[in-house]
Design an enzyme around this catalytic site. Structure first.
Site, short mmCIF file in Angstrom:
data_model
loop_
_atom_site.label_atom_id
_atom_site.label_comp_id
_atom_site.label_asym_id
_atom_site.label_seq_id
_atom_site.Cartn_x
_atom_site.Cartn_y
_atom_site.Cartn_z
N SER A 7 -79.72 -20.33 -147.28
CA SER A 7 -79.14 -19.55 -148.48
C SER A 7 -77.93 -18.90 -148.21
CB SER A 7 -79.98 -18.86 -148.98
OG SER A 7 -79.49 -17.65 -149.90
N HIS A 32 -78.18 -23.56 -150.29
CA HIS A 32 -78.79 -23.10 -151.52
C HIS A 32 -77.72 -22.01 -151.88
CE1 HIS A 32 -82.50 -21.99 -153.76
NE2 HIS A 32 -82.02 -20.66 -153.29
N ASP A 34 -77.51 -18.88 -154.32
CA ASP A 34 -78.33 -18.05 -155.25
C ASP A 34 -77.36 -17.01 -156.17
OD1 ASP A 34 -80.96 -18.23 -154.16
OD2 ASP A 34 -80.31 -17.22 -152.33
N MET A 36 -77.23 -14.35 -158.94
CA MET A 36 -78.06 -13.20 -159.65
C MET A 36 -77.30 -12.55 -160.54
SD MET A 36 -79.80 -11.64 -156.15
CE MET A 36 -80.45 -12.72 -154.89
N HIS A 65 -79.38 -22.11 -157.49
CA HIS A 65 -80.84 -21.32 -157.89
C HIS A 65 -80.26 -20.11 -158.90
CE1 HIS A 65 -84.16 -18.37 -156.71
NE2 HIS A 65 -84.14 -18.67 -157.87
N MET A 67 -80.84 -17.26 -160.92
CA MET A 67 -81.65 -16.07 -161.21
C MET A 67 -80.92 -15.16 -162.42
SD MET A 67 -82.85 -15.12 -157.58
CE MET A 67 -81.36 -16.03 -156.87
N MET A 138 -91.07 -19.66 -155.69
CA MET A 138 -90.79 -18.35 -154.95
C MET A 138 -91.75 -17.84 -154.13
SD MET A 138 -87.35 -17.94 -155.88
CE MET A 138 -87.36 -16.16 -154.66
N GLY A 143 -84.41 -11.66 -155.98
CA GLY A 143 -83.30 -10.61 -156.21
C GLY A 143 -82.94 -10.17 -154.80
N PHE A 144 -83.49 -10.46 -153.78
CA PHE A 144 -83.14 -9.94 -152.59
C PHE A 144 -83.47 -10.91 -151.30
CE2 PHE A 144 -83.52 -6.77 -154.98
CZ PHE A 144 -82.41 -5.67 -155.13
N GLY A 145 -82.48 -10.99 -150.29
CA GLY A 145 -82.77 -11.83 -149.21
C GLY A 145 -83.57 -10.98 -148.03
N GLY A 146 -83.98 -11.63 -147.09
CA GLY A 146 -84.83 -10.72 -145.92
C GLY A 146 -86.15 -10.08 -146.25
N ASP A 176 -88.89 -20.92 -151.18
CA ASP A 176 -87.76 -20.08 -151.35
C ASP A 176 -88.31 -18.55 -151.12
OD1 ASP A 176 -85.41 -18.83 -151.18
OD2 ASP A 176 -84.90 -18.79 -153.29
N GLY A 177 -87.76 -17.99 -149.80
CA GLY A 177 -88.20 -16.71 -149.74
C GLY A 177 -88.89 -16.31 -148.34
N GLY A 178 -88.41 -15.67 -147.34
CA GLY A 178 -89.09 -15.34 -146.20
C GLY A 178 -89.33 -16.53 -145.04
N GLY A 198 -82.54 -18.20 -145.67
CA GLY A 198 -81.35 -17.37 -145.47
C GLY A 198 -81.17 -16.61 -144.24
N SER A 199 -81.83 -15.47 -143.98
CA SER A 199 -81.90 -14.64 -142.90
C SER A 199 -82.01 -15.70 -141.49
CB SER A 199 -82.85 -13.66 -142.75
OG SER A 199 -82.83 -13.13 -144.06
C1 DX5 Z 1 -84.26 -14.46 -153.23
C2 DX5 Z 1 -83.07 -15.72 -152.86
C3 DX5 Z 1 -83.57 -16.41 -151.59
C4 DX5 Z 1 -83.06 -15.43 -150.52
C5 DX5 Z 1 -83.85 -16.22 -149.25
O1 DX5 Z 1 -83.89 -13.94 -154.43
O2 DX5 Z 1 -83.47 -16.65 -154.03
O3 DX5 Z 1 -82.73 -17.63 -151.50
O4 DX5 Z 1 -81.79 -15.56 -150.33
O5 DX5 Z 1 -83.55 -15.40 -148.12
P1 DX5 Z 1 -84.37 -15.16 -146.99
O6 DX5 Z 1 -84.59 -16.48 -146.37
O7 DX5 Z 1 -83.65 -14.23 -146.01
O8 DX5 Z 1 -85.91 -14.52 -147.58
ZN ZN Z 2 -82.85 -18.86 -153.78
#
Ligand code: DX5
Ligand code: ZN
Length: 219
Positions: A7, A32, A34, A36, A65, A67, A138, A143-146, A176-178, A198-199
């Site tokens: 991401s 990916h 994202d 928002m 994606h 959102m 999800m 809404g947020f990475g990490g 997707d997520g963490g 992402g991270s």
């Molecule tokens: C969250 C995003 C994810 C996010 C994943 O709203 O849809 O794609 O960037 O980031 P990580 O892998 O850091 O959780």
């Molecule tokens: Zn995403």
């Protein structure tokens, strides 16, 4: 074969073309992307002009994606800008307008994805599952990475995998997520085929090793 979709929310956006070239060389399968809108989720990222610019710099598969509220308003623009697959949230509009959004994406010859927030039950995908190219589960609040991976989403992934098998569908199942090298094995075991990270990719210096580790391979 498990696909890894880094991401770019976690990338250095001032050097996006270079970041994407780097993950391509490191063995990533998808990018990916994202999007928002500050309404469907409490954050704003980037949108159509950034995707169009990125499209000119890479041949990688762009997994958008959205959102965003009422995505039917924007799916054509994302297809025209060069997305290869457009994921829409089932919570983002009425069922009729979700159907309309998916039809528009298909009319452009692009792939369709149905996305579920953590609080949305697996059953919400059933009206569209037979035609979808991808379901995106999800494992954090969008809404947020990490954020931390929600292991309590694993039964939902397993349920959807069961339906895909029962119906003999070619539908991909994305998580997707963490997702990182520690949480990926449980996703794969539950039936995921595409892992967003992402991270766990962009915040690492050795991205090839990070991608291999998420796939469960050693470099
Ligand atoms: C969250 C995003 C994810 C996010 C994943 O709203 O849809 O794609 O960037 O980031 P990580 O892998 O850091 O959780
Ligand atoms: Zn995403």
């Amino acid at each position: 074969m498990i696909k890894v979709a880094p991401s770019i929310l976690a990338a250095d956006l001032a050097h996006l073309a270079q970041e994407v070239a780097d993950i391509r060389a490191a063995g990533a399968d998808y990018v990916h992307f994202d999007v928002m809108d500050g309404a469907f989720v409490p954050n704003i990222s980037f949108g159509i002009p950034v995707l169009a610019s990125l499209r000119k710099t890479t041949d990688m598969f762009l997994d958008a994606h959205l959102m965003v509220d009422r995505p039917v308003r924007y799916v054509e623009a994302f297809c025209k800008a060069g997305a290869d697959l457009v994921n829409v949230h089932v919570e983002a509009d009425t069922p009729e307008r979700i159907t309309e959004a998916l039809e528009k994406i298909r009319a452009f010859g692009k792939k369709t994805g149905l996305t579920l927030k953590p609080g949305t039950p697996a059953e919400a995908v059933l009206p569209w599952l037979d035609q979808a190219d991808q379901v995106l589960v999800m494992t954090v609040e969008p809404g947020f990475g990490g954020q931390r991976f929600m292991a309590d989403m694993l039964p939902k992934i397993r349920t959807i995998r069961g339906w895909i098998e029962e119906r003999g569908l070619a539908c991909e199942l994305e998580v997707d997520g963490g997702v990182d090298a520690e949480t990926a094995p449980a996703c794969i075991e539950a039936g995921a085929t595409v892992l967003v990270a992402g991270s766990a990719v962009f915040k690492r210096t050795d991205r090839a090793a990070a991608i291999c580790a998420i796939r469960g391979e050693t470099k």
